[in-house]
Motif scaffolding. Structure first.
Motif, PDB file in Angstrom:
ATOM      1  N   GLU A 115       9.633   8.110   2.270  1.00 31.48           N
ATOM      2  CA  GLU A 115       9.983   8.640   3.260  1.00 31.48           C
ATOM      3  C   GLU A 115      10.744   9.042   4.099  1.00 31.48           C
ATOM      4  O   GLU A 115      11.058  10.274   4.685  1.00 31.48           O
ATOM      5  N   ASN A 170       1.130   3.780  -1.755  1.00 33.57           N
ATOM      6  CA  ASN A 170       0.501   5.220  -0.614  1.00 33.57           C
ATOM      7  C   ASN A 170       1.920   6.011  -0.814  1.00 33.57           C
ATOM      8  O   ASN A 170       1.783   7.098  -0.731  1.00 33.57           O
ATOM      9  N   THR A 171       3.235   5.419  -1.153  1.00 32.20           N
ATOM     10  CA  THR A 171       4.352   6.515  -0.931  1.00 32.20           C
ATOM     11  C   THR A 171       4.398   7.663  -2.309  1.00 32.20           C
ATOM     12  O   THR A 171       4.364   9.022  -1.711  1.00 32.20           O
ATOM     13  N   SER A 201       1.347   9.935  -0.509  1.00 34.82           N
ATOM     14  CA  SER A 201       1.798  10.620   0.086  1.00 34.82           C
ATOM     15  C   SER A 201       2.416  11.333  -0.187  1.00 34.82           C
ATOM     16  O   SER A 201       2.623  13.047   0.457  1.00 34.82           O
ATOM     17  N   LYS A 239       0.483  14.054  -3.032  1.00 33.33           N
ATOM     18  CA  LYS A 239      -0.493  14.489  -3.227  1.00 33.33           C
ATOM     19  C   LYS A 239      -1.637  14.229  -3.833  1.00 33.33           C
ATOM     20  O   LYS A 239      -2.622  15.473  -3.766  1.00 33.33           O
TER      21      LYS A 239
END
Length: 693
Positions: A30, A128-129, A132, A135
């Motif tokens: 992120e 989840n990284t 994210s 996609k």
């Protein structure tokens, strides 16, 4: 379709990679870093995972757990525990099953989490990284772990992946994953009957030093030998520097950073940076502001001083190399190339020692930080049923001999060495036992004395039921398919009874026999499958009940983290709206609101601001949304008027521009027509053009 995901589960940082777009891509996190800190922190409301945990580590030192992979599967009473404990700032405790857990203060109360749960929290974060950033749908993962991981630790890491909602298709040795990355992307490897290329891989990371020897041909890798020093890595260098300055500061500044966990962490963080600077410079300053008791400290360290501090470590550099070569039954002269990976191999003194040990220059054709993750991603892609990859076969090596034991009956043997040390896996062996009824089998390391201290000798146990002894027989043959799977886990893949039956088999005709000769038959005894037996496995894996409990707990914590994050977003959105609207009310929006509307809205904004910093400072998501909508009910009306006027201006400007363009185009056309008419008038008449000659 799931995108293949490869995870290099590092002790200090982890690297994430995916197979897509006909290649392997490293996934940034992120904050756009190509690696993610492997740590889990706990706060008053939520967890701080990865980068967030690193950012809050100093202020939340007692409730931040790092070195995650070092405590997975480790017993509290193991000799290694004392070594590992000194690297932890959080409190490690003994769980009911004898394993290690971390005790932290979370959500206002003391809570204890197992090492498997902590690893699952981090794996869930990086999953989840990847989702994210790419996609993509992520369900399958190949996880790279240290070569010294025991069967128990491999099972528990697989369980951690399952808790995080992933399917661990393979648990692979980290240096083997790097070797796969080398073999897949190297285009000049030998083929066919050519001599294989022998490559040594030396990986020195944050906590572990591993050396593996591999033999390469095009599309093929065979690991010949592996050795390691599980207590040799970058953190040992950092700690040596920190201990040096701890002694210095005690004398020079009369402070003892060993008594203050936050101060010690500040110094060890600075020591890590100093170590990296000294890899490129011969000396460097060392400064830490307000390390403790408002004292600023400063000093310096030379590369020579550092090498002297870590002399005991440097003296051990050649040991894994010599052991790996011995396991592979090779000498340094047999090695064609030496590839170095891992961040700690950038230290000049280590590179020199490794180069001298092999007697040849070192290669760094692989990305030292990302090769393992890329190899793991390719391995995951191999297991994907929907992705086509270039053919590549690879085999790892058994570090220790494994035997299978069973109930002794009559004069039979009671065990068999099935997977000798040095043999390759994945592999399958088929054995036959004569049984009188249901029985049990157990897989154990053959020579317990060869194992590192604390390694469980027992690997797995199986209860095999459904054996039906035929009348008149004292025993029945049972076929067992024993397997060491791609993750290095020992299993019994299938078990079934067999029986001998007599069948009529046609005798092949002789060459000179007449065509119309009658066929002749003979009786032949054949062994055929009779009954499939039931296999109940007892392994190191979590029970289904415990696994489901851990999954539910992780889902609960993840939902809480998400709610806290969304609540903070709504709070920030409300705060931003208050200040933005207040500023524009006297500027852009001034002519679009009546004095009464301005007065009312300013009063609403002031009350909302007071609430936000008093009663609403720690409120719930719904209240922030309600306050925002209350302000927006009037603010958005004024904003709408402003936007309508701006749109009107834009339309007018656009119409003006279009009219100007049309006029300009008309002028161009008129000028063009005029030029064509003038050209026509100047052209001589064809009939008056007469040749007088």
């Amino acid at each position: 379709m799931s995108t293949p995901f490869g995870l290099d589960l590092g002790n200090n940082n982890s690297v994430l990679a995916v197979a897509r777009n006909r290649g392997i891509d490293v996934v940034v996190n992120e904050v756009s870093n190509r690696s993610t800190p492997s740590m889990v922190g706990f706060g008053q409301k939520n967890r701080f995972l990865g980068e967030a945990g690193k950012n809050k580590q100093t202020s939340n030192i007692k409730n931040t757990v790092d070195n995650l992979k070092r405590i997975v599967g480790l017993n509290y009473d193991d000799a290694d525990f004392a070594t590992e404990a000194k690297y932890f700032s959080s409190k490690l405790v003994k769980l009911d099953n004898g394993k290690i857990g971390a005790q932290v203060r979370f959500a206002g109360e003391q809570q204890t989490f197992s090492a498997t749960q902590l690893a699952a929290m981090f794996i869930d974060k990086v999953k989840n990284t990847v989702i994210s950033e790419t996609k993509a749908n992520i369900t399958d993962v190949a996880i790279a772990v240290p070569a010294w991981y025991t069967e128990e630790q491999r099972y528990l890491i697989a369980d951690a992946a399952k808790i995080a909602g992933l399917n661990p298709v393979r648990i692979v040795n980290d240096v083997t994953a790097a070797a796969v990355s080398y073999g897949v992307f190297k285009g000049d490897l030998p083929e066919g009957d050519q001599k294989p290329r022998i490559v040594a891989f030396v990986d020195i990371g944050h906590s572990t030093y591993t050396c593996s020897i591999g033999a390469f041909k095009k599309g093929e890798l065979k690991v010949l030998g592996t050795a390691y020093d599980k207590h040799f890595g970058g953190r040992d260098f950092d700690r040596a520097i920190t201990e040096h300055f701890a002694d210095l500061f005690k004398t020079k500044y009369k402070i003892d950073i060993r008594e203050n966990a936050k101060a010690y962490n500040r110094v060890i963080t600075a020591a890590e940076k100093l170590k990296k600077v000294l890899s490129a410079n011969t000396a460097a300053p060392f400064n830490v502001e307000s390390v403790m008791n408002d004292v600023d400290v400063s000093s310096e360290l030379s590369r020579e001083d550092l090498e002297e501090l870590v002399r005991p470590l440097l003296d051990r550099v050649t040991v894994p190399i010599e052991q790996a070569l011995a396991n592979a039954k090779l000498t340094v002269e047999d090695v064609d190339f030496v590839e170095i990976i891992g961040g700690t191999t950038r230290i000049p003194s280590l590179k020199d020692s490794i180069s001298k040990a092999f007697g040849k220059p070192l290669s760094a054709t692989l990305n030292q930080d990302e090769a393992i993750a890329k190899g793991a991603a390719f391995i995951c892609a191999i297991h994907s049923p929907t992705m086509r990859v270039r053919p590549f076969k690879f085999e790892d090596v058994h570090p220790y001999s494994v035997s299978y034991f069973w109930d002794k009956q009559e004069e039979d043997e009671d065990h068999l060495e099935v997977f000798p040390a040095g043999s390759s896996f994945p592999s399958t062996k088929l054995i036959t036992l004569h049984r009188t009824g249901d029985f049990s089998m157990e897989a154990k390391y053959t020579n317990a004395k060869e194992l590192p201290a604390g390694t469980p000798v027992e690997l797995a146990k199986w209860d095999i039921t459904g054996v039906q002894l035929p009348k008149g027989q004292t025993s029945i043959p049972v076929k067992l398919k024993l397997r060491c799977d791609p993750s290095g886990l020992h299993t019994i893949e299938s078990a079934y009874t067999v029986e001998d039956i007599t069948v009529q088999e046609e005798i092949p005709k002789e060459a000179d026999a007449p065509e119309d000769a009658e066929p002749e038959y003979r009786e032949v005894t054949k062994t055929v499958k009779k009954d499939t037996l039931n296999i109940v496995a007892h392994t190191f894996a979590l029970s289904e009940k415990k696994l489901n409990e851990c999954i539910e707990k992780e889902n609960e914590l993840a939902a809480q983290d998400k709610l806290v994050a969304e609540t903070e977003d709504r709070k920030n959105a409300l705060e931003e709206y208050i200040y933005t609207l207040r500023g524009k009310l006297d500027e852009e929006y001034a002519s679009f609101a009546s004095d009464e509307e301005k007065s009312k809205l300013k009063d609403m904004l002031a009350k909302a601001e007071d609430w936000l910093y008093e009663d609403g400072f720690d409120s719930i998501k719904a209240k922030y949304i309600a306050k925002y909508e209350e302000l927006a009910s009037l603010g958005n009306i004024i904003r709408g008027r402003y936007l309508a006027k701006e749109e009107e201006k834009r339309q007018a400007l656009r119409a003006k521009q279009e009219a100007s363009q049309m006029a300009e185009m008309a002028e161009k056309l008129a000028a063009q027509r005029k030029a064509e008419a003038e050209k026509k008038e100047e052209k001589p008449d064809a009939e008056g053009d007469i040749d007088l000659d």
